[in-house]
Every structure is written in C-alpha cells, then in structure tokens.
Design a protein around this motif. Structure first.
Motif, mmCIF file in Angstrom:
data_model
loop_
_atom_site.group_PDB
_atom_site.id
_atom_site.type_symbol
_atom_site.label_atom_id
_atom_site.label_comp_id
_atom_site.label_asym_id
_atom_site.label_seq_id
_atom_site.Cartn_x
_atom_site.Cartn_y
_atom_site.Cartn_z
ATOM 1 N N VAL A 184 0.813 -1.221 0.000
ATOM 2 C CA VAL A 184 0.000 0.000 0.000
ATOM 3 C C VAL A 184 0.848 1.273 0.000
ATOM 4 O O VAL A 184 0.305 2.369 -0.070
ATOM 5 C CB VAL A 184 -0.956 0.016 1.218
ATOM 6 N N GLU A 185 2.172 1.134 0.069
ATOM 7 C CA GLU A 185 3.031 2.323 0.196
ATOM 8 C C GLU A 185 2.947 3.212 -1.034
ATOM 9 O O GLU A 185 2.790 4.437 -0.920
ATOM 10 C CB GLU A 185 4.475 1.874 0.433
ATOM 11 N N ALA A 186 3.053 2.622 -2.223
ATOM 12 C CA ALA A 186 3.103 3.435 -3.444
ATOM 13 C C ALA A 186 1.718 3.915 -3.873
ATOM 14 O O ALA A 186 1.562 5.057 -4.316
ATOM 15 C CB ALA A 186 3.747 2.624 -4.571
ATOM 16 N N ASP A 187 0.717 3.055 -3.756
ATOM 17 C CA ASP A 187 -0.636 3.381 -4.207
ATOM 18 C C ASP A 187 -1.606 2.626 -3.304
ATOM 19 O O ASP A 187 -1.889 1.450 -3.521
ATOM 20 C CB ASP A 187 -0.823 2.967 -5.669
ATOM 21 N N GLU A 188 -2.105 3.299 -2.266
ATOM 22 C CA GLU A 188 -2.904 2.608 -1.243
ATOM 23 C C GLU A 188 -4.168 1.959 -1.807
ATOM 24 O O GLU A 188 -4.415 0.777 -1.526
ATOM 25 C CB GLU A 188 -3.260 3.570 -0.107
ATOM 26 N N PRO A 189 -5.002 2.664 -2.607
ATOM 27 C CA PRO A 189 -6.212 2.005 -3.121
ATOM 28 C C PRO A 189 -5.892 0.766 -3.960
ATOM 29 O O PRO A 189 -6.517 -0.285 -3.787
ATOM 30 C CB PRO A 189 -6.880 3.095 -3.968
ATOM 31 N N ALA A 190 -4.908 0.880 -4.852
ATOM 32 C CA ALA A 190 -4.544 -0.268 -5.688
ATOM 33 C C ALA A 190 -3.983 -1.401 -4.839
ATOM 34 O O ALA A 190 -4.267 -2.582 -5.078
ATOM 35 C CB ALA A 190 -3.529 0.151 -6.754
ATOM 36 N N GLY A 191 -3.187 -1.053 -3.820
ATOM 37 C CA GLY A 191 -2.624 -2.082 -2.956
ATOM 38 C C GLY A 191 -3.684 -2.820 -2.168
ATOM 39 O O GLY A 191 -3.670 -4.047 -2.065
ATOM 40 N N VAL A 192 -4.636 -2.066 -1.604
ATOM 41 C CA VAL A 192 -5.713 -2.687 -0.826
ATOM 42 C C VAL A 192 -6.554 -3.588 -1.716
ATOM 43 O O VAL A 192 -6.904 -4.723 -1.339
ATOM 44 C CB VAL A 192 -6.584 -1.604 -0.152
ATOM 45 N N ILE A 193 -6.884 -3.112 -2.912
ATOM 46 C CA ILE A 193 -7.693 -3.923 -3.836
ATOM 47 C C ILE A 193 -6.947 -5.195 -4.217
ATOM 48 O O ILE A 193 -7.534 -6.285 -4.303
ATOM 49 C CB ILE A 193 -8.059 -3.094 -5.089
ATOM 50 N N SER A 194 -5.637 -5.096 -4.430
ATOM 51 C CA SER A 194 -4.852 -6.271 -4.788
ATOM 52 C C SER A 194 -4.835 -7.295 -3.663
ATOM 53 O O SER A 194 -4.940 -8.501 -3.904
ATOM 54 C CB SER A 194 -3.418 -5.865 -5.136
#
Length: 209
Positions: A184-194
């Motif tokens: 989630v460090e670089a892109d929190e929404p994308a990280g959480v969804i992944s």
C-alpha cells in the motif's frame, strides 16, 4: 495479491483444519488454534528482535539484518507447506488443493523477498553473483523447514492443531509486518484492492477445489 493469498491460506489451509482437529481433542476447540496463533506471531517477533540485537552488537549493517529477517520469515513459511503436505498425505479432505494453492502463494511472495535481499547488497557494491547467491541462500531454509514440519507431523499428531495455528500466526505476522505495508506504500487504493483480490482468489480456489 501475494499478501491476500497468504492471509487466506492461513485461514483455509491452516486455521480451519487446526480447529477441526482440535474439536477431536481433550481441550476446548478454541484453545489450541487461538493460543497457537498468538504464540507463532509473538515467537517470530521475539526471535527477530533477539537476532537483530545480536547482529547490531556484532556490527552488522542494514543489509545483514535484512538477510536475517527474510531468512527467519522463510523458515516458518517452509514449515507451513510441510504441514499442509502432511495433511494431504494423511488423506485430509481437500488438503491436496489447499497445499498446492499454499505453495503457489508462498512461491509468488518469495520473488520480492529474494529481491529485497539481493538488490541492497548489489547497491552496496557486492557482485551480481554474490548478491544473487545471498538471495538464493535466504530461501534455502524453506525446503528444510518443510521437511522438518513433515517429519514432526508424522510423529506428533496430537500437536498438529498447535503447530498449524502457530505456522498461521507466523504467516499473518509476516504479511502484516512486511508485505501489506509494501503493497500500500506506493498506491494505497490499488494495494488494498490487490490484497482483497488475492484473498478472494485463494478462497475461491480452496472452496472450488
């Protein structure tokens, strides 16, 4: 996604079978999985802390501590696969698909772990061969951990709920400590969804297979 796969594998491939086996034992069914989960997570953190203190006292730098951390993480991960394989060999229902999915998830997350060891060494002036060798060596403890867990599972069937839930605690600890923050460090929404997609994928594989 590897973080989500690891979390789901902790539930479906380790904790749920541990609960089922604990229901057949003399203790309350909630006790071995709950206590084992906490013991596994706290034990891994304490071990890392003690080893990190020794390395700092010995003058090891950040790279040395990184190699140690990844190596310590890989040992319980290998034991997780060994325990899942032991369940599959014992004829446990749906254990084979769970073991294969678990091995896949751990294998996927080993790629960034190996890079986390090799790249800092390379940046510190080590040769490509030595940096690659260090990353490779940090993962060699996994098959050793798998063989150890497989051997233990055959001898101490009564302790399986404790061993499996402790392995799950180690996996949850590693995921929360290392993988989710990086995800989630670089892109929190994308990280959480992944992470959610990885969890859903592992869950679907366990239920469907």
């Amino acid at each position: 996604m590897a973080a989500g796969i690891m979390l789901a594998a902790s539930v479906w491939s380790l904790l749920l079978p541990a609960i089922q086996r604990a229901e057949e034992g003399p203790l309350p069914a909630w006790l071995p999985p709950t206590a084992g989960l906490v013991i596994g997570a706290v034990g891994l953190l304490r071990l890392e802390q003690a080893a990190g203190t020794l390395l700092t006292g010995a003058g090891a730098g950040h790279c040395g501590r990184m190699v140690l951390a990844v190596t310590l993480h890989n040992l319980p991960e290998g034991m997780v696969v060994g325990l899942a394989a032991a369940l599959a060999l014992s004829g446990e229902a749906d254990a084979m698909s769970g073991a294969l999915a678990l091995a896949l998830g751990i294998g996927l997350q080993n790629i960034p772990e190996g890079a986390a060891v090799s790249l800092p060494l390379l940046q510190n002036g080590e040769s490509r061969k030595r940096a690659f060798g260090a990353g490779l060596a940090s993962g060699l403890v996994e098959p050793l951990g798998a063989l150890l867990a497989l051997a233990l599972a055959g001898w101490v069937q009564a302790a399986l709920p404790w061993l499996m839930s402790a392995a799950a605690g180690c996996m949850v600890c590693v995921t929360a400590q290392e993988m989710i923050p990086e995800a989630v460090e670089a892109d929190e929404p994308a990280g959480v969804i992944s992470v959610v997609l990885g969890f859903a994928l592992m869950m679907a594989l366990d239920v469907a297979l």
